[in-house]
Design a protein around this motif. Structure first.
Motif, PDB file in Angstrom:
ATOM      1  N   PHE A 194       0.800  -1.363  -0.059  1.00 29.18           N
ATOM      2  CA  PHE A 194       0.018  -0.085  -0.039  1.00 29.18           C
ATOM      3  C   PHE A 194       0.693   1.234   0.029  1.00 29.18           C
ATOM      4  O   PHE A 194       1.965   1.346   0.580  1.00 29.18           O
ATOM      5  N   LYS A 195       0.353   2.274  -0.598  1.00 29.13           N
ATOM      6  CA  LYS A 195       0.851   3.790  -0.450  1.00 29.13           C
ATOM      7  C   LYS A 195       0.840   4.293   0.986  1.00 29.13           C
ATOM      8  O   LYS A 195      -0.061   4.008   1.515  1.00 29.13           O
ATOM      9  N   LYS A 348      -7.022  -1.550  -1.678  1.00 30.75           N
ATOM     10  CA  LYS A 348      -6.062  -1.854  -2.417  1.00 30.75           C
ATOM     11  C   LYS A 348      -6.394  -1.612  -3.914  1.00 30.75           C
ATOM     12  O   LYS A 348      -6.021  -1.416  -4.921  1.00 30.75           O
ATOM     13  N   LYS A 351      -6.394   1.883  -5.063  1.00 34.12           N
ATOM     14  CA  LYS A 351      -5.333   2.274  -4.929  1.00 34.12           C
ATOM     15  C   LYS A 351      -5.163   3.690  -3.953  1.00 34.12           C
ATOM     16  O   LYS A 351      -4.355   4.601  -4.279  1.00 34.12           O
ATOM     17  N   ASN A 353      -4.378   5.197   0.031  1.00 33.12           N
ATOM     18  CA  ASN A 353      -3.268   5.405   0.887  1.00 33.12           C
ATOM     19  C   ASN A 353      -3.469   4.345   1.982  1.00 33.12           C
ATOM     20  O   ASN A 353      -4.745   4.213   2.559  1.00 33.12           O
TER      21      ASN A 353
END
Length: 411
Positions: A194-195, A348, A351, A353
């Protein structure tokens, strides 16, 4: 055996000793806030958990009673007044504009909570009494936080014994879950998949806190407030609660309960908490220039919620935990696991955070106060505003979801 060591039926401070019990309740909440803002270990635990622990220790050592009029007043009067105070900053237009990602995950997590409650009910309804009503309670509290416990427990007329057991299970699971959420940004799997820009920013910048300062004390620092603000905040809260009570009582008396659909409508629209949250939200959205500029509403509302955190720990007797809570803990764990799965998978795929996912799930399970505490303790200060707005939305959604789930299962 515990009762022989500490006489819980004859506490040191009797239930009729109103002023002393109020002093202990207020002092417990104040001490939790002080520790959270003074010590970093306490800030990581959050003041809510500390207040809970204080109450559990005092009641289980026979110092304060597990049942007293003071505790009923907190449930019946303090909690309703806290909700509009917390919601007066909840401009729905800002939620959609500034907090889109967290809102999406929060809504998906809310659906996950409802699905988890239905799944857990299917698995455990033969083993736990009053589970239809409790499923509604857990649905509401795991969408909007602990505040919805009071509303939904009363709405479904769940017995005091089962509410106490459910509260214990809920509190224990929340503590464990919060520890997991706090640890997630440091776990390699989540960092890899993950970001996490806010984690990176905090790690890069380091800590700029003053000596003996915690993130909580920095966030809840001194702010400008006047006598007029206090007066307007208190008056607004009382008016909203009074108006909500009138509307709910009136609709509850005229909407029939002759079939399943009408029974659900009666439960929904005859519930005072639904109208409190709805009216406060409308005030904040359509008159933000007035209600949004009243200073101190978040601080006053949060302190009242800390009183509630203390009170919900009072009836958590150890014998009750041993006798009634293990299966309720399993029930709660299933609900939370499904919520977390929905949140992580959706985050996820979209996308988003990691910080957005963690705080959205935290706001679902613990409400805005615990989500804010986590954001502040982690140094994700840019997310504090959005998570307050999203978390307060959970007061509305949690009530709706909980009432619908409990009413359907209770048919």
């Amino acid at each position: 055996m515990w009762g022989h060591i500490f006489d819980l039926s004859n506490p040191l401070i009797g239930a009729e000793n109103t002023w002393v019990l109020w002093a202990i309740c207020a002092s417990g909440a104040a001490a939790a806030i002080y520790l959270e803002q003074r010590y970093k270990w306490a800030a990581k635990m959050t003041g809510a958990i500390i207040a809970l622990i204080f109450a559990i220790v005092l009641s289980n050592f026979g110092i304060i009673p597990m049942d007293a009029p003071v505790w009923d007043i907190v449930w019946g009067y303090v909690v309703p007044l806290s909700i509009p105070l917390l919601l007066l900053q909840c401009d729905m237009r800002k939620i959609g504009k500034d907090s889109g990602r967290i809102l999406v995950i929060f809504l998906i997590g809310s659906v996950g909570t409802a699905c988890g409650s239905l799944l857990a009910y299917t698995a455990l309804n033969k083993f736990i009494p009053e589970l239809a009503g409790l499923a509604g309670v857990f649905t509401g509290t795991y969408i909007g936080g602990t505040v919805n416990f009071a509303a939904l427990g009363a709405a479904f007329d769940v017995s005091g014994e089962m509410i106490s057991a459910a509260t214990v299970a809920d509190n224990l699971l929340m503590v464990l879950y919060f520890f997991l959420l706090i640890a997630m940004p440091s776990i390699g799997f989540f960092r890899k998949n993950f970001k996490h820009p806010y984690v990176d920013e905090v790690e890069a910048a380091g800590s700029n806190l003053k000596e003996n300062e915690t993130n909580a004390s920095a966030f809840w620092g001194r702010k400008e407030i006047s006598l007029k603000d206090i007066a307007l905040a208190a008056a607004t809260a009382f008016v909203i609660v009074a108006l909500s009570n009138i509307i709910a009582t009136g609709l509850g008396s005229v909407i029939p309960t002759s079939n399943a659909f009408l029974k659900i409508l009666n439960t929904l629209f005859g519930n005072m908490y639904l109208w409190i949250t709805t009216i406060a939200m409308l005030c904040a959205t359509f008159a933000p220039g007035f209600f949004g500029n009243i200073k101190g509403t978040q601080e006053l509302g949060t302190f009242l919620i800390y009183l509630f955190f203390f009170v919900i720990g009072v009836p958590a007797s150890v014998p009750l935990i041993i006798r009634n809570s293990p299966l309720l803990l399993v029930f709660a764990a299933i609900v939370v696991a499904v919520n977390m799965t929905f949140s992580l998978v959706a985050g996820k795929l979209l996308k988003f955070n990691l910080e957005d996912i963690i705080l959205a799930s935290n706001a679902n399970i613990g409400g805005p106060t615990t989500a804010v505490a986590m954001a502040v303790s982690k140094g994700w200060t840019k997310l504090v505003g959005p998570i307050v707005l999203i978390g307060t939305l959970g007061y509305v959604l949690g009530t709706y979801f909980g009432l619908v789930v409990g009413s359907i299962l209770g048919l």
